[in-house]
Design a protein around this motif. Structure first.
Motif, PDB file in Angstrom:
ATOM      1  N   UNK A 128       0.925   8.802  -1.400  1.00 32.80           N
ATOM      2  CA  UNK A 128       0.803   7.331  -1.644  1.00 32.80           C
ATOM      3  C   UNK A 128       2.115   6.836  -2.177  1.00 32.80           C
ATOM      4  N   UNK A 129       3.216   7.689  -2.542  1.00 36.48           N
ATOM      5  CA  UNK A 129       4.438   7.249  -3.120  1.00 36.48           C
ATOM      6  C   UNK A 129       5.132   6.203  -2.259  1.00 36.48           C
ATOM      7  N   UNK A 130       5.594   6.640  -1.029  1.00 35.24           N
ATOM      8  CA  UNK A 130       6.379   5.592  -0.344  1.00 35.24           C
ATOM      9  C   UNK A 130       5.689   4.105   0.016  1.00 35.24           C
ATOM     10  N   UNK A 131       4.406   3.960   0.443  1.00 29.70           N
ATOM     11  CA  UNK A 131       3.836   2.967   0.479  1.00 29.70           C
ATOM     12  C   UNK A 131       3.645   2.220  -0.759  1.00 29.70           C
ATOM     13  N   UNK A 132       3.301   2.992  -1.954  1.00 33.57           N
ATOM     14  CA  UNK A 132       3.046   2.107  -2.968  1.00 33.57           C
ATOM     15  C   UNK A 132       4.258   1.547  -3.679  1.00 33.57           C
ATOM     16  N   UNK A 158      -5.131   2.659   2.110  1.00 32.19           N
ATOM     17  CA  UNK A 158      -4.174   2.324   1.090  1.00 32.19           C
ATOM     18  C   UNK A 158      -2.889   2.016   1.756  1.00 32.19           C
ATOM     19  N   UNK A 159      -2.654   2.798   2.706  1.00 38.39           N
ATOM     20  CA  UNK A 159      -1.337   2.746   3.401  1.00 38.39           C
ATOM     21  C   UNK A 159      -1.253   1.199   4.016  1.00 38.39           C
ATOM     22  N   UNK A 160      -2.394   0.908   4.911  1.00 33.50           N
ATOM     23  CA  UNK A 160      -2.408  -0.379   5.487  1.00 33.50           C
ATOM     24  C   UNK A 160      -2.125  -1.376   4.532  1.00 33.50           C
ATOM     25  N   UNK A 161      -2.920  -1.412   3.267  1.00 32.22           N
ATOM     26  CA  UNK A 161      -2.920  -2.451   2.371  1.00 32.22           C
ATOM     27  C   UNK A 161      -1.497  -2.468   1.543  1.00 32.22           C
ATOM     28  N   UNK A 162      -0.848  -1.575   1.234  1.00 35.64           N
ATOM     29  CA  UNK A 162       0.417  -1.565   0.650  1.00 35.64           C
ATOM     30  C   UNK A 162       1.465  -2.082   1.486  1.00 35.64           C
ATOM     31  N   UNK A 163       1.626  -1.684   3.045  1.00 37.18           N
ATOM     32  CA  UNK A 163       2.367  -2.168   3.926  1.00 37.18           C
ATOM     33  C   UNK A 163       2.470  -3.656   4.280  1.00 37.18           C
ATOM     34  N   UNK A 164       1.069  -4.233   4.284  1.00 31.12           N
ATOM     35  CA  UNK A 164       0.686  -5.484   4.595  1.00 31.12           C
ATOM     36  C   UNK A 164       1.067  -6.522   2.928  1.00 31.12           C
ATOM     37  N   UNK A 165       0.766  -5.807   2.153  1.00 34.24           N
ATOM     38  CA  UNK A 165       1.058  -6.557   1.087  1.00 34.24           C
ATOM     39  C   UNK A 165       2.561  -6.806   0.476  1.00 34.24           C
ATOM     40  N   UNK A 166       3.289  -5.676   0.642  1.00 36.35           N
ATOM     41  CA  UNK A 166       4.773  -5.581   0.616  1.00 36.35           C
ATOM     42  C   UNK A 166       5.605  -6.562   1.620  1.00 36.35           C
ATOM     43  N   UNK A 167       4.850  -6.615   2.852  1.00 35.12           N
ATOM     44  CA  UNK A 167       5.590  -7.722   3.977  1.00 35.12           C
ATOM     45  C   UNK A 167       5.308  -8.913   3.605  1.00 35.12           C
ATOM     46  N   UNK A 168       3.770  -9.264   3.548  1.00 37.41           N
ATOM     47  CA  UNK A 168       3.530 -10.655   3.491  1.00 37.41           C
ATOM     48  C   UNK A 168       3.832 -11.066   2.213  1.00 37.41           C
ATOM     49  N   UNK A 169       3.951 -10.585   1.139  1.00 36.77           N
ATOM     50  CA  UNK A 169       4.376 -11.231  -0.208  1.00 36.77           C
ATOM     51  C   UNK A 169       5.875 -12.172  -0.177  1.00 36.77           C
ATOM     52  N   UNK A 213      -2.530  -2.415  -9.564  1.00 38.97           N
ATOM     53  CA  UNK A 213      -4.075  -2.519  -9.713  1.00 38.97           C
ATOM     54  C   UNK A 213      -4.264  -3.187  -8.234  1.00 38.97           C
ATOM     55  N   UNK A 214      -3.892  -4.297  -7.985  1.00 34.40           N
ATOM     56  CA  UNK A 214      -4.340  -5.076  -6.865  1.00 34.40           C
ATOM     57  C   UNK A 214      -4.341  -4.240  -5.680  1.00 34.40           C
TER      58      UNK A 214
END
Length: 307
Positions: free
Chosen positions: A134-138, A229-240, A202-203
Motif C-alpha cells: 500500500x505504500x506507493x499508492x498511499x 485501495x490502489x485504484x482509489x489512491x491513484x484516482x485521488x492523487x491524479x484528480x486532486x 482517512x479519506x
C-alpha cells in the motif's frame, strides 16, 4: 487425426476428418472440386515475427480456434467477449505499474503518472499492479491530494484577505489593513499542513472500504482490498490536481475522481463497466436516501409536536 491441406485454386487452408481421405470435396471459398489427400500437407512456414517489448493493446483480438459447423472451414480467431463484459488483456506479468512505481517516487514520475492517468485512463488502470504493498499508492494519493487541497486553501485565504482589504479601503466597514486576516491565513495554512494529510489518509481508506464493500455486495470483488485501495489512491492523487483551478476546481475534481474510480475498478477487478459504476454510485444513493429519510422523519416530528 484431421487432414489439413490447401485448395489447389485459392490456397485456402482446409481441414477435414481422416475418414474422408480419397473423396471429392468442394472448397467453401472458391468452389473448386478436388480430391482429399491421404495425409496432411505441411503448410508453408510463416515468417517469424520480431517480438515487441511494448505491451499488447487491451482491445486486441485473442487468437484461438473455435467450433464450426463447416468441416472444411479454416481456423479462425476466438469471438469477442459478450457485450458489456470486460475481458482482461493484461495478466499480472504485463502489469508493470505506473512510472511512480517503475521509476521511483520523484516529481518527474509523479507528473508522468498523472499525465498517463488523464490521457490514457483505461490503459493506465490496465497496467496498474493489483498488489505490491500500500505504500506507493498511499504516498502518491497523499502527495497529489494534499497539494491540491493546500493550494486551494491558500487561494481561499488570499481571496479573503483581498476582499477584507478592499472593504476597508473603500470605507465599507472593514478594518483599515489586512494584518488581522493575514495572521488568520497563516494559522489556517499551518493547521492545514498538519490536518489535510491526515484527512487524506482517512479519506482514501474510508472510500476504498466503502467501494470494496459495494463490490462484495454485487459479487464483483474478484481481487482483494488492496486492489481497490490502489485504484482509489491513484484516482485521488491524479484528480486532486484539478483543485488547483480557481473557483470550480474542487467541483471538477470530485466528478473526475468518480470517473477515474469507476474505470479503475472495471479494469483492475476485470468486471463490466455497469457493475463498476454501480459500486461507485450506490454509496451516494444510499447516503442521499438516508438523508431524505431523516429529513422526512424530523419534519414529521416537528408537525406532530406543533399539533
Amino acid at each position: 487425426m484431421p487432414i489439413e491441406f490447401r485448395c489447389n485454386q485459392c490456397s485456402k487452408l482446409l481441414r477435414v476428418g481422416d475418414e474422408t481421405a480419397g473423396k471429392q470435396a468442394k472448397c467453401p471459398s472458391c468452389g473448386t472440386v478436388q480430391t482429399i489427400p491421404a495425409s496432411s500437407f505441411s503448410p508453408p512456414l510463416a515468417t517469424p515475427e520480431v517480438p515487441s517489448s511494448a505491451p499488447p493493446s487491451p482491445f486486441a483480438p485473442v487468437p484461438g480456434p473455435v467450433a464450426s459447423d463447416n468441416p472444411y472451414a479454416s481456423p479462425t480467431s476466438a469471438p469477442l467477449p459478450p457485450a458489456g463484459e470486460y475481458y482482461d488483456r493484461f495478466p499480472a506479468s504485463r502489469r508493470t505499474g505506473p512510472p511512480w512505481e517503475r521509476d521511483g517516487a520523484s516529481f518527474a514520475s509523479f507528473f508522468e503518472t498523472a499525465k498517463e492517468a488523464f490521457t490514457a485512463t483505461p490503459l493506465f488502470f490496465s497496467e496498474m499492479r493489483r498488489e505490491g504493498g500500500l505504500g506507493a499508492p498511499l504516498f502518491y494519493g497523499l502527495a497529489g491530494g494534499s497539494a491540491g487541497a493546500l493550494v486551494g486553501l491558500l487561494m481561499q485565504s488570499g481571496m479573503q484577505m483581498l476582499l477584507v482589504g478592499l472593504g476597508g479601503a473603500n470605507g465599507m466597514g472593514g478594518p483599515p489593513g489586512v494584518l488581522g486576516p493575514a495572521v488568520g491565513a497563516v494559522f489556517t495554512l499551518v493547521f492545514g499542513v498538519i490536518l489535510i494529510p491526515i484527512g487524506m489518509i482517512f479519506n482514501m481508506f474510508i472510500l476504498s472500504g466503502m467501494f470494496h464493500l459495494m463490490l462484495m455486495m454485487l459479487g464483483a470483488a474478484r481481487y482483494p482490498f488492496e486492489t481497490t485501495f490502489r485504484v482509489v489512491a491513484y484516482s485521488l492523487g491524479s484528480s486532486s490536481l484539478l483543485g488547483l483551478i480557481p473557483i470550480c476546481g474542487q467541483a471538477i475534481n470530485g466528478i473526475v475522481n468518480l470517473v477515474f474510480v469507476g474505470i479503475g475498478l472495471s479494469h483492475a477487478h476485470e468486471i463490466s463497466g455497469l457493475k463498476a459504476t454501480a459500486a461507485v454510485l450506490l454509496p451516494m444513493v444510499i447516503c442521499c436516501g438516508a438523508a431524505v429519510g431523516l429529513y422526512i422523519l424530523v419534519m414529521a416530528m416537528v408537525v406532530a409536536g406543533a399539533r
